[in-house]
Write a protein that holds these residues in place. Structure first.
Motif, PDB file in Angstrom:
ATOM      1  N   ARG A   1       0.832  -1.202   0.000  1.00 26.05           N
ATOM      2  CA  ARG A   1       0.000   0.000   0.000  1.00 26.05           C
ATOM      3  C   ARG A   1       0.869   1.255   0.000  1.00 26.05           C
ATOM      4  O   ARG A   1       1.983   1.260   0.538  1.00 26.05           O
ATOM      5  CB  ARG A   1      -0.910   0.021   1.226  1.00 26.05           C
ATOM      6  N   LYS A   2       0.322   2.329  -0.563  1.00 20.67           N
ATOM      7  CA  LYS A   2       1.028   3.606  -0.549  1.00 20.67           C
ATOM      8  C   LYS A   2       0.794   4.369   0.759  1.00 20.67           C
ATOM      9  O   LYS A   2       1.605   5.204   1.151  1.00 20.67           O
ATOM     10  CB  LYS A   2       0.586   4.471  -1.730  1.00 20.67           C
ATOM     11  N   GLU A   3      -0.302   4.055   1.415  1.00 18.40           N
ATOM     12  CA  GLU A   3      -0.629   4.725   2.675  1.00 18.40           C
ATOM     13  C   GLU A   3      -1.424   3.766   3.542  1.00 18.40           C
ATOM     14  O   GLU A   3      -2.201   2.949   3.045  1.00 18.40           O
ATOM     15  CB  GLU A   3      -1.428   6.000   2.417  1.00 18.40           C
ATOM     16  N   TYR A   4      -1.224   3.850   4.849  1.00 20.63           N
ATOM     17  CA  TYR A   4      -1.974   2.973   5.752  1.00 20.63           C
ATOM     18  C   TYR A   4      -2.156   3.694   7.084  1.00 20.63           C
ATOM     19  O   TYR A   4      -1.168   4.019   7.772  1.00 20.63           O
ATOM     20  CB  TYR A   4      -1.243   1.648   5.974  1.00 20.63           C
ATOM     21  N   LYS A   5      -3.393   3.981   7.431  1.00 20.22           N
ATOM     22  CA  LYS A   5      -3.743   4.601   8.706  1.00 20.22           C
ATOM     23  C   LYS A   5      -2.877   5.819   9.015  1.00 20.22           C
ATOM     24  O   LYS A   5      -2.312   5.957  10.108  1.00 20.22           O
ATOM     25  CB  LYS A   5      -3.653   3.576   9.841  1.00 20.22           C
TER      26      LYS A   5
ATOM     27  N   TYR B   1       7.507  -4.756  -5.172  1.00 22.12           N
ATOM     28  CA  TYR B   1       6.382  -5.141  -4.336  1.00 22.12           C
ATOM     29  C   TYR B   1       6.030  -4.068  -3.296  1.00 22.12           C
ATOM     30  O   TYR B   1       4.923  -3.544  -3.293  1.00 22.12           O
ATOM     31  CB  TYR B   1       6.651  -6.481  -3.660  1.00 22.12           C
ATOM     32  N   HIS B   2       6.955  -3.756  -2.399  1.00 20.68           N
ATOM     33  CA  HIS B   2       6.690  -2.746  -1.389  1.00 20.68           C
ATOM     34  C   HIS B   2       6.812  -1.350  -1.999  1.00 20.68           C
ATOM     35  O   HIS B   2       7.822  -1.037  -2.641  1.00 20.68           O
ATOM     36  CB  HIS B   2       7.666  -2.872  -0.222  1.00 20.68           C
ATOM     37  N   TRP B   3       5.842  -0.490  -1.758  1.00 20.35           N
ATOM     38  CA  TRP B   3       5.877   0.854  -2.326  1.00 20.35           C
ATOM     39  C   TRP B   3       6.956   1.718  -1.691  1.00 20.35           C
ATOM     40  O   TRP B   3       7.417   2.692  -2.290  1.00 20.35           O
ATOM     41  CB  TRP B   3       4.502   1.521  -2.190  1.00 20.35           C
ATOM     42  N   CYS B   4       7.386   1.384  -0.489  1.00 22.21           N
ATOM     43  CA  CYS B   4       8.468   2.154   0.126  1.00 22.21           C
ATOM     44  C   CYS B   4       9.782   1.959  -0.620  1.00 22.21           C
ATOM     45  O   CYS B   4      10.716   2.751  -0.465  1.00 22.21           O
ATOM     46  CB  CYS B   4       8.634   1.770   1.593  1.00 22.21           C
TER      47      CYS B   4
ATOM     48  N   TRP C   1      11.612  -0.750 -10.476  1.00 23.14           N
ATOM     49  CA  TRP C   1      10.654  -1.303  -9.518  1.00 23.14           C
ATOM     50  C   TRP C   1       9.556  -2.071 -10.251  1.00 23.14           C
ATOM     51  O   TRP C   1       9.058  -1.640 -11.291  1.00 23.14           O
ATOM     52  CB  TRP C   1      10.035  -0.173  -8.712  1.00 23.14           C
ATOM     53  N   THR C   2       9.200  -3.223  -9.739  1.00 26.38           N
ATOM     54  CA  THR C   2       8.127  -4.035 -10.302  1.00 26.38           C
ATOM     55  C   THR C   2       7.215  -4.504  -9.174  1.00 26.38           C
ATOM     56  O   THR C   2       7.534  -4.338  -7.989  1.00 26.38           O
ATOM     57  CB  THR C   2       8.660  -5.273 -11.042  1.00 26.38           C
ATOM     58  N   GLU C   3       6.108  -5.110  -9.520  1.00 24.35           N
ATOM     59  CA  GLU C   3       5.208  -5.645  -8.501  1.00 24.35           C
ATOM     60  C   GLU C   3       5.673  -6.994  -7.977  1.00 24.35           C
ATOM     61  O   GLU C   3       5.064  -7.545  -7.058  1.00 24.35           O
ATOM     62  CB  GLU C   3       3.794  -5.764  -9.073  1.00 24.35           C
ATOM     63  N   THR C   4       6.735  -7.514  -8.554  1.00 25.10           N
ATOM     64  CA  THR C   4       7.322  -8.775  -8.088  1.00 25.10           C
ATOM     65  C   THR C   4       8.523  -8.474  -7.208  1.00 25.10           C
ATOM     66  O   THR C   4       9.380  -7.661  -7.572  1.00 25.10           O
ATOM     67  CB  THR C   4       7.762  -9.647  -9.273  1.00 25.10           C
ATOM     68  N   ARG C   5       8.610  -9.123  -6.079  1.00 29.05           N
ATOM     69  CA  ARG C   5       9.669  -8.849  -5.111  1.00 29.05           C
ATOM     70  C   ARG C   5      10.960  -9.539  -5.500  1.00 29.05           C
ATOM     71  O   ARG C   5      10.980 -10.740  -5.825  1.00 29.05           O
ATOM     72  CB  ARG C   5       9.233  -9.336  -3.727  1.00 29.05           C
TER      73      ARG C   5
END
Length: 392
Positions: A145-149, A234-237, A266-270
């Motif tokens: 996620r780009k943002e969480y709580k 994978y991680h947006w950070c 950067w890809t969606e695969t870690r």
């Protein structure tokens, strides 16, 4: 599979002399250029065999002798783990520098020693999320996620307030060593600085070094290496920012040649650290530093996974660094036999290549920390300061 350039091939670097003979399979190019896949994995072969000098810093001793948790909590804040002391029980940085110089003076022509100051960035929002919600929840629910709580997790997040204070802590410890323990007079300050392209690493470096070195009129430039980034994907950070924008915030950085403005890696695969791609890309950074730099004392500010791979590549024990911790390690590089007559080390740079005068330098006053906000659950943190390090 795209091609991502990552600076000039070592054969194009002026400081490196490449000598060819007729028996090498790559007569026209003894060190092939870098051709990258999705994770910056190059087809370039290893150039050096690495080992670690283990009798100068306690963090380089075997695990059964030095516990990493004890080091992070105690030894780090004293003298970065230095094992050499004067007769009056002060850290002997001069003896340390003399020992490193002696190792280089007595090294074979195909050997060279360097000191790496390996620094992890301070706390970022992703680190705070892991502390608040556990690593398992981070991996299963939060990391993509780009943002969480209320936590802005990416792309390219800055430090939290706690992380900024942690980075200031490191600067205060350097100041203590400079003021009271003759680190500058010994010649142990970094001669050259490298960093990850991520804001959290650059902010840590800035808060650590700005009023020690970076504010000097002839301050060294910090070289950005794409391969010093954290585990990719994978991680947006772990998606970096646009470098033209990053450079506006940190004008003292120099981007490596061929670096894309936007993050095309950067890809969606870690990226899998254990599959070897991270080791390969970090090995290339270390190989390049030994081939291109005559400096001995090198600062590298990066990430936990990245620095863990550096340690594995050079044969150091896998030392877990807490956020905004730094360890010096002494590394020996020996050319592999096939490169022994084809690569010549650059001439050694002696002394600090910037005008630093600690006796007259106002910035050596230790900074006061900003208040770190209490945790969201309302509990109160107990604050103890040990040699410039916040312990909660």
């Amino acid at each position: 599979m795209s091609t991502v350039p990552n600076g000039p091939a070592p054969a194009e670097v002026a400081d490196v002399e490449l000598i060819l003979d007729g028996n090498h399979e790559h007569d026209h190019e003894p060190i092939p250029g870098k051709k990258y896949g999705p994770y910056l994995v190059s087809d370039r072969r290893p150039i050096f065999q690495y080992s670690v000098v283990r009798n100068l810093f306690i963090q380089s001793l075997p695990e059964y002798l030095v516990d990493e948790n004890e080091f992070n909590a105690h030894y780090f804040s004293k003298n970065f783990g230095l094992m050499l002391y004067t007769d009056d029980d002060k850290p002997d940085w001069k003896a340390f520098v003399d020992k490193v110089n002696e190792l280089n003076d007595n090294a074979e022509p195909d050997e060279r020693y360097k000191v790496f100051y390996l620094a992890r960035h301070g706390q970022g929002p992703h680190n705070e999320a892991i502390e608040l919600y556990t690593h398992a929840v981070w991996e299963e629910k939060i990391g993509m996620r780009k943002e969480y709580k209320g936590l802005k997790l990416g792309p390219d997040p800055d430090l939290t307030e706690k992380g900024k204070n942690e980075a200031i802590s490191i600067g205060n410890i350097w100041k203590t060593q400079l003021q009271h323990h003759s680190l500058f007079e010994a010649g142990a300050l970094p001669q050259k600085f490298y960093a990850s392209p991520f804001t959290r690493a650059l902010r840590t470096l800035e808060l650590t070094w700005q009023d020690i070195v970076l504010d000097l009129p002839d301050a060294p430039r910090v070289k950005i290496r794409e391969n010093l980034r954290e585990t990719i994907g994978y991680h947006w950070c772990d998606k970096r920012g646009v470098m033209t924008e990053v450079k506006e915030v940190f004008p003292w950085i120099v981007l490596e040649e061929g670096m894309h403005d936007e993050d095309k890696i950067w890809t969606e695969t870690r990226e899998d650290e254990l599959c070897g791609s991270m080791d390969n890309r970090l090995r290339e950074v270390i190989d390049d530093i030994f081939m291109e730099d005559g400096e001995t004392f090198i600062s590298i500010t990066a990430h936990s996974g990245c620095l863990r791979c550096v340690m594995r590549v050079v044969g150091h024990r896998l030392f877990r660094l807490e956020t905004s911790r730094m360890i010096p390690i002494v590394v020996k590089a020996k050319l592999l036999p096939e490169f022994k007559d084809k690569v010549k080390f650059p001439e050694r740079v002696i002394g600090i290549p910037y005008n630093y005068t600690p006796k007259n330098y106002e910035s050596l006053k230790r900074k006061e920390f900003d208040g770190t906000p209490p945790p969201t659950d309302g509990t109160k943190k107990v604050h103890v300061q040990i040699d410039g390090v916040d312990k909660h």
